[in-house]
Design a protein around this motif. Structure first.
Motif, PDB file in Angstrom:
ATOM      1  N   LYS A 105      -0.278 -19.808  -1.487  1.00  0.00           N
ATOM      2  CA  LYS A 105       0.576 -19.818  -0.582  1.00  0.00           C
ATOM      3  C   LYS A 105       1.862 -18.884  -0.835  1.00  0.00           C
ATOM      4  N   ASP A 106       1.818 -18.268  -2.259  1.00  0.00           N
ATOM      5  CA  ASP A 106       2.868 -17.283  -2.290  1.00  0.00           C
ATOM      6  C   ASP A 106       2.751 -16.234  -1.435  1.00  0.00           C
ATOM      7  N   ALA A 107       1.493 -16.043  -0.909  1.00  0.00           N
ATOM      8  CA  ALA A 107       1.224 -14.795  -0.323  1.00  0.00           C
ATOM      9  C   ALA A 107       1.985 -14.649   1.326  1.00  0.00           C
ATOM     10  N   ILE A 108       2.464 -15.938   1.732  1.00  0.00           N
ATOM     11  CA  ILE A 108       2.749 -16.350   3.041  1.00  0.00           C
ATOM     12  C   ILE A 108       4.432 -16.027   2.992  1.00  0.00           C
ATOM     13  N   THR A 109       4.877 -15.009   3.387  1.00  0.00           N
ATOM     14  CA  THR A 109       6.311 -14.661   3.300  1.00  0.00           C
ATOM     15  C   THR A 109       6.900 -14.432   4.452  1.00  0.00           C
ATOM     16  N   TYR A 110       8.022 -14.665   4.894  1.00  0.00           N
ATOM     17  CA  TYR A 110       8.880 -14.385   6.015  1.00  0.00           C
ATOM     18  C   TYR A 110       8.612 -13.151   6.498  1.00  0.00           C
ATOM     19  N   GLU A 111       8.531 -12.056   5.624  1.00  0.00           N
ATOM     20  CA  GLU A 111       8.354 -10.551   6.226  1.00  0.00           C
ATOM     21  C   GLU A 111       6.759 -10.508   6.907  1.00  0.00           C
ATOM     22  N   ARG A 112       5.900 -11.021   6.192  1.00  0.00           N
ATOM     23  CA  ARG A 112       4.684 -11.030   6.735  1.00  0.00           C
ATOM     24  C   ARG A 112       4.285 -11.613   8.242  1.00  0.00           C
ATOM     25  N   ILE A 113       5.038 -13.006   8.100  1.00  0.00           N
ATOM     26  CA  ILE A 113       5.256 -13.571   9.468  1.00  0.00           C
ATOM     27  C   ILE A 113       5.642 -12.964  10.459  1.00  0.00           C
ATOM     28  N   GLU A 114       6.963 -12.304  10.476  1.00  0.00           N
ATOM     29  CA  GLU A 114       7.738 -11.768  11.263  1.00  0.00           C
ATOM     30  C   GLU A 114       7.042 -10.115  11.623  1.00  0.00           C
ATOM     31  N   ALA A 115       6.348  -9.720  10.905  1.00  0.00           N
ATOM     32  CA  ALA A 115       5.636  -8.396  11.079  1.00  0.00           C
ATOM     33  C   ALA A 115       4.325  -8.782  12.139  1.00  0.00           C
ATOM     34  N   ILE A 116       3.631  -9.887  11.761  1.00  0.00           N
ATOM     35  CA  ILE A 116       2.813 -10.259  12.724  1.00  0.00           C
ATOM     36  C   ILE A 116       3.376 -10.699  14.039  1.00  0.00           C
ATOM     37  N   ARG A 117       4.212 -11.374  13.977  1.00  0.00           N
ATOM     38  CA  ARG A 117       4.868 -11.818  15.406  1.00  0.00           C
ATOM     39  C   ARG A 117       5.280 -10.600  16.207  1.00  0.00           C
ATOM     40  N   GLU A 118       5.904  -9.722  15.612  1.00  0.00           N
ATOM     41  CA  GLU A 118       6.459  -8.544  16.252  1.00  0.00           C
ATOM     42  C   GLU A 118       5.203  -7.787  16.713  1.00  0.00           C
ATOM     43  N   ALA A 119       4.043  -7.464  16.015  1.00  0.00           N
ATOM     44  CA  ALA A 119       2.945  -6.969  16.337  1.00  0.00           C
ATOM     45  C   ALA A 119       2.321  -7.364  17.513  1.00  0.00           C
TER      46      ALA A 119
ATOM     47  N   ARG B  90       6.766 -18.504  15.104  1.00  0.00           N
ATOM     48  CA  ARG B  90       6.788 -18.386  13.529  1.00  0.00           C
ATOM     49  C   ARG B  90       6.081 -19.441  13.019  1.00  0.00           C
ATOM     50  N   ARG B  91       6.312 -20.759  13.524  1.00  0.00           N
ATOM     51  CA  ARG B  91       5.587 -21.892  12.688  1.00  0.00           C
ATOM     52  C   ARG B  91       4.046 -21.863  13.017  1.00  0.00           C
ATOM     53  N   MET B  92       3.631 -21.264  14.147  1.00  0.00           N
ATOM     54  CA  MET B  92       2.226 -21.089  14.573  1.00  0.00           C
ATOM     55  C   MET B  92       1.394 -20.218  13.698  1.00  0.00           C
ATOM     56  N   ILE B  93       2.400 -19.155  13.551  1.00  0.00           N
ATOM     57  CA  ILE B  93       1.664 -18.044  12.502  1.00  0.00           C
ATOM     58  C   ILE B  93       1.413 -18.449  11.184  1.00  0.00           C
ATOM     59  N   LYS B  94       2.694 -19.537  10.674  1.00  0.00           N
ATOM     60  CA  LYS B  94       2.635 -19.877   9.270  1.00  0.00           C
ATOM     61  C   LYS B  94       1.485 -21.289   9.293  1.00  0.00           C
ATOM     62  N   LEU B  95       1.265 -21.625  10.176  1.00  0.00           N
ATOM     63  CA  LEU B  95       0.048 -22.916  10.074  1.00  0.00           C
ATOM     64  C   LEU B  95      -1.171 -22.105   9.981  1.00  0.00           C
ATOM     65  N   ILE B  96      -1.563 -21.031  10.880  1.00  0.00           N
ATOM     66  CA  ILE B  96      -2.669 -20.396  10.689  1.00  0.00           C
ATOM     67  C   ILE B  96      -2.754 -19.709   9.353  1.00  0.00           C
ATOM     68  N   LEU B  97      -1.594 -19.264   8.618  1.00  0.00           N
ATOM     69  CA  LEU B  97      -2.119 -18.707   7.573  1.00  0.00           C
ATOM     70  C   LEU B  97      -2.343 -19.695   6.347  1.00  0.00           C
ATOM     71  N   ASN B  98      -1.687 -20.744   6.483  1.00  0.00           N
ATOM     72  CA  ASN B  98      -2.091 -21.886   5.554  1.00  0.00           C
ATOM     73  C   ASN B  98      -3.266 -22.413   5.802  1.00  0.00           C
ATOM     74  N   TYR B  99      -3.871 -22.274   6.861  1.00  0.00           N
ATOM     75  CA  TYR B  99      -5.284 -22.635   6.830  1.00  0.00           C
ATOM     76  C   TYR B  99      -6.147 -21.775   6.233  1.00  0.00           C
ATOM     77  N   LEU B 100      -5.785 -20.458   6.290  1.00  0.00           N
ATOM     78  CA  LEU B 100      -6.703 -19.445   5.980  1.00  0.00           C
ATOM     79  C   LEU B 100      -6.546 -19.112   4.356  1.00  0.00           C
ATOM     80  N   ILE B 101      -5.254 -19.185   3.741  1.00  0.00           N
ATOM     81  CA  ILE B 101      -4.852 -18.505   2.598  1.00  0.00           C
ATOM     82  C   ILE B 101      -4.767 -19.833   1.587  1.00  0.00           C
ATOM     83  N   GLN B 102      -5.561 -19.488   0.449  1.00  0.00           N
ATOM     84  CA  GLN B 102      -5.109 -20.682  -0.488  1.00  0.00           C
ATOM     85  C   GLN B 102      -3.975 -20.525  -1.445  1.00  0.00           C
TER      86      GLN B 102
END
Length: 520
Positions: A334-348, A320-332
């Motif tokens: 930050k409100d777009a980075i949610t637990y639900e999105r992180i979990e969906a990416i991790r499960e996929a 989860r932390r790795m995915i969040k770090l990646i999104l933090n790097y790419l997305i200006q």
């Protein structure tokens, strides 16, 4: 204006306390600046030394300052910040610190705020601390923007503090949050829902705009600070809004925590202990995730790539932390980075198809799987437009922005001696002092790093943050038209905000702009 002496006082209903005692008082326009119960000089010195030592130890543990630093104290006039300033004064010589203070009047409580400002100003003059004073018209600002009152107050207050810190060359801004504030914050996050990292509460220090925000009192209780103020004759005011239950924090402080204390009398201490443990765990996991991020993620322009197994073979917490770090790097935004999105990416990544799976990762980023590779990159939206820019001359008349189906209508009005209002009724109309503009003007869409000097706000604000605060759809943000002058300054974003530049006052030449949306 001021009087000092020994008085017998009885502060009854409506005051800060109900008691009768012999006190030494300083009075400014009828406001009690401080009192000290007779015969407590020895105990007072012991309390002073104990709290000062605890703050000094906390500063050393967390590296809150260095010798030679200038520290600006956010001085509200309440007991917390007044005690903080006094404690820093006791440490200043030994720690080689230069002190300054800043006080802001938000404009909510007219008479009460004026008394607070008078107390703060006189006290700083007495103790020789330079004071930066700011005055905000937040009620008008909130009425115009519809912004939440507490969010607006925080935004403007911090903008002013950064401005004051820059003016006095301060490397640190000291905030008076204490242990009770911390326990309330943790409880609020538990009620609303939070991550393990959110349980850590407010950080002892964090960097914002190249200035360190520090909270030296996070291990000291409110009752200790009140005692410190009273015993050391420190002036302080009580904010009446702290007792109004229309604020969530006040409900937690006045109702929720006292009720739960019936079940656990040491609940505040338990919450503080939880915050300390959560902070340590959170720091450790973050450090481990950063190491893995550097080792396993390949960063390119607007995208991030890593091997699928490099993510799936580590602990779920680190995934989860790795995915969040990646999104933090790419997305200006930050409100777009949610637990639900992180979990969906991790499960996929763990259970999804070998190749071809794709999903919205938020903030204009698309996540996809290509056999053994995970890819995050800018979404390719066939309906989106690239960058655009149109010149808008002084006498343009009409201009159609094809990307947004919006038409700009420009008029020059010449009415000598007319006092024009500065705020038209519609957000899709703006008036400017024509003679104060740098021509030619341009209409374009947003660019990375865009910021505006917003009317009603001290300092600047990022355009992306303005879109987020206004809850504009992401699909609308990239094409939204922005009016700029020849110097590149942003003047107006129709439907959102205008800048402080070229306001209409007593001028004979007004440039009026109106924007209309054309039907499909």
């Amino acid at each position: 204006m001021a009087a000092a002496g020994i008085y017998n006082i009885d502060i009854g209903a409506g005051g800060n306390c109900v008691l009768v005692l012999e006190c030494e008082l300083i009075v400014v326009e009828g406001c009690i600046l401080g009192c000290c119960q007779d015969g407590q000089a020895i105990e007072r010195m012991e309390i002073m030394e104990e709290l000062v030592k605890r703050v000094r130890d906390a500063a050393a543990e967390y590296g809150l300052w260095r010798a030679g630093d200038t520290i600006l104290t956010a001085l509200s006039g309440g007991p917390d910040s007044m005690a903080l300033l006094h404690i820093l004064q006791q440490l200043a010589e030994a720690e080689q610190l230069t002190l300054a203070a800043a006080h802001v009047n938000h404009g909510f409580r007219i008479e009460e705020s004026a008394r607070e400002a008078a107390v703060v100003a006189q006290w700083c003059a007495i103790i020789g601390i330079p004071l930066k004073f700011g005055e905000l018209a937040l009620p008008d600002y909130i009425e115009r923007t519809g912004m939440n009152a507490q969010a607006a107050a925080r935004e403007h207050r911090y903008a002013f503090l950064h401005e004051a810190a820059a003016a006095c060359g301060a490397q640190r801004i000291a905030l008076g949050h204490h242990a009770d504030d911390q326990s309330e914050t943790v409880m609020m996050r538990i009620i609303r829902g939070t991550s393990p990292g959110g349980l850590s509460g407010m950080p002892v220090s964090r960097t914002e705009k190249n200035v360190e925000l520090i909270r030296p009192l996070l291990r000291i209780n409110k009752s200790e600070l009140l005692s410190y103020c009273d015993r050391h004759q420190l002036p302080y005011s009580t904010d009446s809004s702290n007792f109004k239950r229309n604020y969530f924090r006040n409900k937690v402080r006045l109702d929720v925590i006292p009720y739960l204390e019936k079940l656990n009398p040491k609940l505040p201490e338990s919450l503080l202990r939880l915050a300390d443990m959560a902070r340590s765990d959170d720091d450790y996991i973050e450090q481990q995730a950063v190491v893995l991020f550097k080792e396993r993620v390949r960063l390119e322009a607007g995208r991030a790539v890593m091997n699928r197994s490099a993510l799936t073979d580590i602990h779920v917490a680190l995934q989860r932390r790795m995915i969040k770090l990646i999104l933090n790097y790419l997305i200006q935004e930050k409100d777009a980075i949610t637990y639900e999105r992180i979990e969906a990416i991790r499960e996929a990544a763990k259970h999804g198809s070998i190749s071809g799976e794709s999903m919205d990762a938020g903030g204009g980023i698309r996540f996809s799987i290509d056999y053994g590779t995970l890819l995050w990159q800018q979404a390719k939206d066939s309906n989106s437009f690239g960058p655009y820019e149109y010149e808008l001359a002084e006498h343009a008349g009409r201009l159609l922005i094809a990307q947004t189906r919006m038409e700009w209508i420009v008029d020059t009005l010449n009415i000598p001696g007319k006092d024009w209002p500065t705020r038209p009724v519609s957000r899709y109309e703006a008036w400017f002092d024509s003679e104060a503009l740098a021509y030619p003007l341009f209409v374009r869409n947003r660019r990375p790093g865009d910021y505006m000097e917003v009317l009603g706000l001290n300092g600047t604000k990022k355009v992306q943050d303005m879109f987020v605060d206004a809850k504009w759809p992401r699909s609308k943000r990239d094409t939204a038209p922005i009016l700029c002058d020849a110097n590149g300054r942003i003047l107006w974003i129709p439907g959102l905000r205008r800048s402080v530049h070229a306001l209409v006052g007593k001028t004979s030449k007004v440039l009026r702009m109106r924007v209309t949306c054309l039907s499909e």
